[in-house]
Design an enzyme around this catalytic site. Sequence first.
Site, mmCIF file in Angstrom:
data_model
loop_
_atom_site.group_PDB
_atom_site.id
_atom_site.type_symbol
_atom_site.label_atom_id
_atom_site.label_comp_id
_atom_site.label_asym_id
_atom_site.label_seq_id
_atom_site.Cartn_x
_atom_site.Cartn_y
_atom_site.Cartn_z
ATOM 1 C CE1 TYR A 33 1.012 -0.318 4.412
ATOM 2 C CE2 TYR A 33 -0.087 1.819 4.411
ATOM 3 C CZ TYR A 33 0.729 0.887 5.026
ATOM 4 O OH TYR A 33 1.289 1.176 6.248
ATOM 5 N NE ARG A 52 6.847 3.980 0.692
ATOM 6 C CZ ARG A 52 6.572 4.774 1.717
ATOM 7 N NH1 ARG A 52 7.467 4.985 2.648
ATOM 8 N NH2 ARG A 52 5.396 5.365 1.824
ATOM 9 N NE ARG A 101 -5.781 -19.733 4.109
ATOM 10 C CZ ARG A 101 -4.971 -20.580 4.732
ATOM 11 N NH1 ARG A 101 -5.031 -21.871 4.489
ATOM 12 N NH2 ARG A 101 -4.099 -20.148 5.620
ATOM 13 C CE LYS A 150 3.051 3.065 3.171
ATOM 14 N NZ LYS A 150 3.163 3.203 4.618
ATOM 15 C CD GLU A 182 9.788 1.576 10.846
ATOM 16 O OE1 GLU A 182 9.737 2.492 10.020
ATOM 17 O OE2 GLU A 182 9.777 0.376 10.531
HETATM 18 N N1 PLP Z 1 7.544 3.629 9.134
HETATM 19 C C1 PLP Z 1 6.424 2.886 9.092
HETATM 20 C C2 PLP Z 1 6.405 1.558 9.772
HETATM 21 C C3 PLP Z 1 5.284 3.360 8.427
HETATM 22 O O1 PLP Z 1 4.174 2.612 8.387
HETATM 23 C C4 PLP Z 1 5.331 4.638 7.805
HETATM 24 C C5 PLP Z 1 4.171 5.162 7.085
HETATM 25 O O2 PLP Z 1 3.130 4.553 7.024
HETATM 26 C C6 PLP Z 1 6.511 5.380 7.894
HETATM 27 C C7 PLP Z 1 7.608 4.837 8.551
HETATM 28 C C8 PLP Z 1 6.627 6.743 7.277
HETATM 29 O O3 PLP Z 1 6.707 6.649 5.883
HETATM 30 P P1 PLP Z 1 6.189 7.831 4.948
HETATM 31 O O4 PLP Z 1 6.950 9.046 5.357
HETATM 32 O O5 PLP Z 1 6.526 7.390 3.593
HETATM 33 O O6 PLP Z 1 4.719 7.964 5.213
#
Ligand code: PLP
Length: 286
Positions: A33, A52, A101, A150, A182
């Site tokens: 996403y 990305r 599945r 992501k 993070e």
């Molecule tokens: N880290 C994680 C785990 C995230 O889910 C996100 C955004 O959803 C970010 C960092 C920040 O990324 P961005 O600046 O591209 O939104």
Amino acid sequence: MSRTVYVNGDYLPEEEAKVSVFDRGFLMADGVYEVTSVLGGKLIDFDGHCKRLARSLTELEMTNPHSDAEWLAIHRELVARNGIDEGMVYLQVTRGNPGDRDFAYPPADTAPTVVLFTQAKPGLADSPAAKTGWRVISVPDIRWHRRDIKTVQLLYPSMAKMAAKKAGVDDAWLVEDGFVTEGTSNNAYIVKGNKIITRALSSDILHGITRAAVLRFAKEAQMEVEERNFTIDEAQKADEAFITSASAFVMPVVEIDGAAVGTGAVGRVATRMREIYLDEMRKAAV
Ligand code: PLP
């Protein structure tokens, strides 16, 4: 009022927007996403999100169903149809519906499922939280080890967010081997003097689009940037802390695990970086 949602080429009222129970996104969290902010009806850092997205798809051996120009056209159409001035566009691509599945991937020519919808957030840029800052707690980072992709596997970040809510704070910082990786859905930073410190890029963290922009602007503003690990203890003793994400932009963090960061007030650097980020990004918005 019902939103208009995009599903596999159609713009539909949200009540009519449906995907299969056999969709790999639903059964296996087999999908990726992106979330792009909208300010003044325009898309923020759209190019970064497209790049990305392409990388996430490649890492999972999925074909990108659209060119960047097509993605842009779909985003713009949805923003226009839903009259979004400030808010977000959510985009999801899954490996589609193989009709049953199975752990094995379906044949490569299985059509992906593509869903986009908007979220109206009036006042997004002028968030009151940016003036008071977030309070965070730390929790163990027990996510998988490809956090640079992501994916829609967001159960643990969701659990961490709930732990933060239960503790009466705004978010959680994830800690692995003693170091902050993070936030639940954002990148984490500390400030010491004229230096911004944030974890280096690797598969341990998502490569934030906002992170890339903010570090670029920080260097242009003659700030020093150090990409290295830091602990919760170092963060609590820093002058400032903040997070970045596409929807929170730059958000000061004023408390970590009950300890005030710096003076406990929103920091000068975080506030300045938020201003620069919003100014520059509005100028470059499409
Ligand atoms: N880290 C994680 C785990 C995230 O889910 C996100 C955004 O959803 C970010 C960092 C920040 O990324 P961005 O600046 O591209 O939104």
